[in-house]
Scaffold this active site. Structure first.
Site, PDB file in Angstrom:
ATOM      1  N   ASP A 207       0.874  -1.183   0.000  1.00  0.00           N
ATOM      2  CA  ASP A 207       0.000   0.000   0.000  1.00  0.00           C
ATOM      3  C   ASP A 207       0.905   1.226   0.000  1.00  0.00           C
ATOM      4  O   ASP A 207       1.245   1.761   1.053  1.00  0.00           O
ATOM      5  CB  ASP A 207      -0.912  -0.026   1.232  1.00  0.00           C
ATOM      6  CG  ASP A 207      -1.813   1.205   1.330  1.00  0.00           C
ATOM      7  OD1 ASP A 207      -1.966   1.904   0.319  1.00  0.00           O
ATOM      8  OD2 ASP A 207      -2.347   1.445   2.437  1.00  0.00           O
ATOM      9  N   ASP A 228      -7.531  -0.492  -5.259  1.00  0.00           N
ATOM     10  CA  ASP A 228      -7.109   0.894  -5.438  1.00  0.00           C
ATOM     11  C   ASP A 228      -6.829   1.133  -6.920  1.00  0.00           C
ATOM     12  O   ASP A 228      -6.272   0.260  -7.596  1.00  0.00           O
ATOM     13  CB  ASP A 228      -5.844   1.168  -4.623  1.00  0.00           C
ATOM     14  CG  ASP A 228      -5.647   2.635  -4.295  1.00  0.00           C
ATOM     15  OD1 ASP A 228      -6.248   3.483  -4.992  1.00  0.00           O
ATOM     16  OD2 ASP A 228      -4.887   2.938  -3.356  1.00  0.00           O
ATOM     17  N   ASN A 230      -5.253   4.036  -7.879  1.00  0.00           N
ATOM     18  CA  ASN A 230      -4.061   4.886  -7.926  1.00  0.00           C
ATOM     19  C   ASN A 230      -3.365   4.757  -6.576  1.00  0.00           C
ATOM     20  O   ASN A 230      -3.712   5.440  -5.617  1.00  0.00           O
ATOM     21  CB  ASN A 230      -4.406   6.340  -8.215  1.00  0.00           C
ATOM     22  CG  ASN A 230      -3.165   7.210  -8.418  1.00  0.00           C
ATOM     23  OD1 ASN A 230      -2.060   6.834  -8.011  1.00  0.00           O
ATOM     24  ND2 ASN A 230      -3.345   8.370  -9.028  1.00  0.00           N
ATOM     25  N   ASP A 231      -2.373   3.875  -6.520  1.00  0.00           N
ATOM     26  CA  ASP A 231      -1.724   3.591  -5.236  1.00  0.00           C
ATOM     27  C   ASP A 231      -0.594   4.572  -4.932  1.00  0.00           C
ATOM     28  O   ASP A 231       0.218   4.329  -4.047  1.00  0.00           O
ATOM     29  CB  ASP A 231      -1.190   2.157  -5.226  1.00  0.00           C
ATOM     30  CG  ASP A 231      -1.095   1.598  -3.811  1.00  0.00           C
ATOM     31  OD1 ASP A 231      -1.765   2.151  -2.915  1.00  0.00           O
ATOM     32  OD2 ASP A 231      -0.353   0.625  -3.601  1.00  0.00           O
ATOM     33  N   VAL A 236      -7.179   9.053  -3.509  1.00  0.00           N
ATOM     34  CA  VAL A 236      -7.884   8.226  -4.483  1.00  0.00           C
ATOM     35  C   VAL A 236      -8.028   6.823  -3.916  1.00  0.00           C
ATOM     36  O   VAL A 236      -7.033   6.139  -3.662  1.00  0.00           O
ATOM     37  CB  VAL A 236      -7.118   8.184  -5.824  1.00  0.00           C
ATOM     38  CG1 VAL A 236      -7.811   7.239  -6.797  1.00  0.00           C
ATOM     39  CG2 VAL A 236      -7.014   9.580  -6.426  1.00  0.00           C
ATOM     40  N   ASP A 246     -15.454  13.939 -10.428  1.00  0.00           N
ATOM     41  CA  ASP A 246     -14.492  13.129 -11.214  1.00  0.00           C
ATOM     42  C   ASP A 246     -14.447  13.558 -12.680  1.00  0.00           C
ATOM     43  O   ASP A 246     -14.428  12.723 -13.598  1.00  0.00           O
ATOM     44  CB  ASP A 246     -14.833  11.636 -11.105  1.00  0.00           C
ATOM     45  CG  ASP A 246     -14.426  11.056  -9.763  1.00  0.00           C
ATOM     46  OD1 ASP A 246     -13.851  11.797  -8.946  1.00  0.00           O
ATOM     47  OD2 ASP A 246     -14.680   9.862  -9.519  1.00  0.00           O
ATOM     48  N   SER A 286     -13.596 -16.049  10.958  1.00  0.00           N
ATOM     49  CA  SER A 286     -13.138 -16.894   9.862  1.00  0.00           C
ATOM     50  C   SER A 286     -14.274 -17.298   8.923  1.00  0.00           C
ATOM     51  O   SER A 286     -14.029 -17.546   7.743  1.00  0.00           O
ATOM     52  CB  SER A 286     -12.459 -18.153  10.416  1.00  0.00           C
ATOM     53  OG  SER A 286     -13.286 -18.798  11.368  1.00  0.00           O
TER      54      SER A 286
END
Length: 598
Positions: A207, A228, A230-231, A236, A246, A286
């Site tokens: 990330d 995502d 746009n990391d 974003v 946008d 879980s």
């Protein structure tokens, strides 16, 4: 870049397994405590190591039987089945323990005896001698002593084992626990710490912008949270309200952006304004994370290289499959059944909800340790859309592996405190207009009633291992997922269900009496009975609703049917939760069909 990432991932997979086993063996975290401070229970770790050894040795023995081969050939076959990136790990273990395993199996000693002689299964003072198989004609303890004697007197075995350990560069220990000490090597220490961080905090390993969303699928990546787009930009991410509709770029990753050239209106404004856009968040255990061990991993009649193709992905998703789960699933199931989820239904209802999902669940999750896990929630009251939050810890408040299991169950008073703390935290984080649905605990008597006398996948070949034997073995080692339900003791099963009902009633009363500023709150029972009835109408059997390997979790079929039942209840009783249907869905799909992937 792609090549270096793949090399890193291969190394990561090799390191992940021992650390995953170690984490899986950790006791539940103290309520609200930082898991980094929690100490490892060596007893539990030894218990899981014993289970792993017995399962693997059983598979090796059965492979030799099924293919009419030597034990050595069976071990080589098993290692060749495993994906290349993990084969090195397999061959190291085969070098360490292979000669001893082969010698004892050839002398008709079963997996229990082999693993005790390897000291991977241990009998602590004053504790019973745990075993999966029926004891041999001679007493089990006598068989173990004989196996250890063989080990001591066989010069070739001793030399081979010690030289293999030395050449592998590993500590001179006969215990598998020594392998995890690879993290002591300076070059690997940082990577191991990062792996542990991922497992403690349930945040994406990769990330780059720190917004809690990722472009990588596993390691708490987009299998768990919307992908995502746009990391490199922390503003974003999925679930936010669009930045200036946008006009120039996709700020919320739903694939809708730009301006309609016909009228100059931004597509986000035209299609999503006033559309009741909202995300889906699961706070769970879980079952919610969708724990699954493929039965092909233990059924030699079906076993091939194809069976293990998903092994690296499974390890790096903690043996969970959230991408197919009941609440946040979004990919077509590859583990049987079909995928139907609350997220997919909300997305079909309103295409603007694309990618707005978060599965904040963990194996062993309970109302207590969820108080720490909830801190990984990614939601801004100022910038983001509202969310539907499903609070579903359906078993671990009554399930544990302790012999005095009743004493370790959550009390109604503790449940009230835990859940109210979680709800107050949500009220400080969720945007106004959100919704919270509290899900009651399951009645786990269903498990024993429908599985105890059936053969486990490991017992299919020789008809020699039932679920009752699996449950007793795990309970003896104190690593049972639920000592209160997975037991022949009917009184204990009933008492466990009684406590589960008490805790469900706490949730029901909270939903009835409590009010919060930023969300309304509802309660629903876990729909096991309705799911079983629905599956029966479709011609299915009750046992097919339970995961075949662990004999405890809901199967893929149960998850999909549960989604249908939950959706119908919410639609008819609380329609305001789901929002309106978006009349522009077809237009959105037509214009942005190439940007709708997950």
């Amino acid at each position: 870049m792609r090549g270096s990432r793949q090399t890193f991932f291969n190394l990561f997979c090799i390191l992940w397994l021992p650390i995953l086993l170690k984490a899986a063996s950790s006791p539940p975290l103290p309520r609200g405590n930082d898991p980094s401070a929690a100490s490892l229970s060596s007893g539990l770790y030894k218990g899981h190591t014993c289970v792993g050894c017995v399962l693997v040795v059983s598979v090796i023995e059965q492979l030799a039987q099924w293919h009419n081969s030597t034990v050595k050939a069976a071990m080589e076959r098993l290692c060749n089945y495993i994906p290349e990136k993990l084969q090195g790990f397999c061959y190291v273990l085969a070098e360490l323990y292979g000669p001893h395993i082969a010698e004892l199996i050839d002398r008709e000693m079963n997996a229990d005896v082999v693993c005790h002689s390897l000291k991977l299964c241990k009998q602590d003072p004053g504790q019973p001698l745990c075993h999966l198989y029926a004891p041999p004609k001679v007493r089990l303890s006598a068989a173990i002593r004989k196996a250890k004697s063989i080990m001591k007197t066989s010069k070739d075995l001793k030399v081979h084992c010690y030289s293999s350990i030395s050449t592998a560069g590993l500590p001179h220990k006969k215990s598998f626990t020594g392998f995890s000490s690879v993290c002591a090597f300076p070059l690997l220490a940082n990577l191991c710490e990062k792996i542990k961080y991922v497992m403690r905090h349930k945040l994406p390993f990769e990330d780059f912008d720190g917004d809690k969303f990722s472009t990588f699928p596993t390691l708490r990546g987009y299998h768990w949270r919307g992908r995502d787009c746009n990391d490199k930009n922390t503003t974003v991410y999925p679930g936010r309200r669009p930045d200036n509709w946008d006009v120039k770029s996709d700020s919320n990753c739903n694939g809708i952006w730009g301006v309609d050239p016909k009228d100059g209106i931004p597509y986000e404004e035209k299609f999503c304004k006033g559309a009741d856009s909202q995300g889906v968040v699961l706070l769970g255990d879980s079952a919610g994370a969708h724990f699954h061990i493929p039965p092909e991993w233990m059924t030699v009649m079906q076993m091939s290289a194809k069976s293990f193709a998903n092994l690296p992905m499974a390890f790096t998703d903690e043996l969970d499959w959230p991408q197919f789960s009941e609440i946040t699933g979004f990919l077509n199931s590859t583990i049987g059944g079909w995928t139907d989820s609350l997220y997919l239904r909300l997305r079909r209802r309103n295409r603007c909800n694309h990618r707005d999902l978060q599965n904040i669940s963990q194996n062993g999750g309970s109302s207590g340790n969820l108080l720490y896990l909830i801190k990984s929630l990614a939601r801004s009251q100022l910038l983001d859309n509202p969310a539907i939050v499903i609070y579903a810890t359906i078993g671990n408040d009554v399930c544990n592996g302790n012999r005095d299991t009743l004493a370790h169950m959550t009390t109604p008073k503790e449940m009230l405190s835990n859940v109210m703390q979680a709800l107050r935290y949500l009220d400080s984080r969720l945007p106004k207009g959100s919704h919270v649905i509290l899900t009651g605990l399951v009645d786990g008597r269903f498990l024993w009633d429908n599985l105890h006398d059936r053969y486990h996948p490991l017992g299919q070949l020789n008809r020699d291992i039932t679920y009752s034997q699996i449950y007793s073995f795990l309970d003896c080692l104190q690593v049972s997922p639920c000592s209160g339900w997975l037991t022949p003791n009917e009184t204990l099963r009933n008492l466990t269900s009684e406590r589960a009902l008490q805790l469900s009633n706490v949730l029901k009363e909270i939903a009835r009496s409590e009010k919060f500023a930023n969300f309304d709150i509802f309660y629903m029972d876990f729909p096991l009975r309705q799911t079983a009835e629905e599956w029966h109408k479709m011609g299915g059997e009750p046992w097919q609703l339970i995961e075949p390997v662990d004999g405890f979790h809901p199967s893929q079929i149960a998850a999909a049917l549960g989604t249908r039942i939950t959706w119908q209840k919410v639609l008819h009783e609380w329609p305001q939760v789901l929002g309106r249907e978006n009349p522009f869905n077809d237009q959105i799909e037509a214009i942005f069909k190439d940007q709708g992937g997950h």
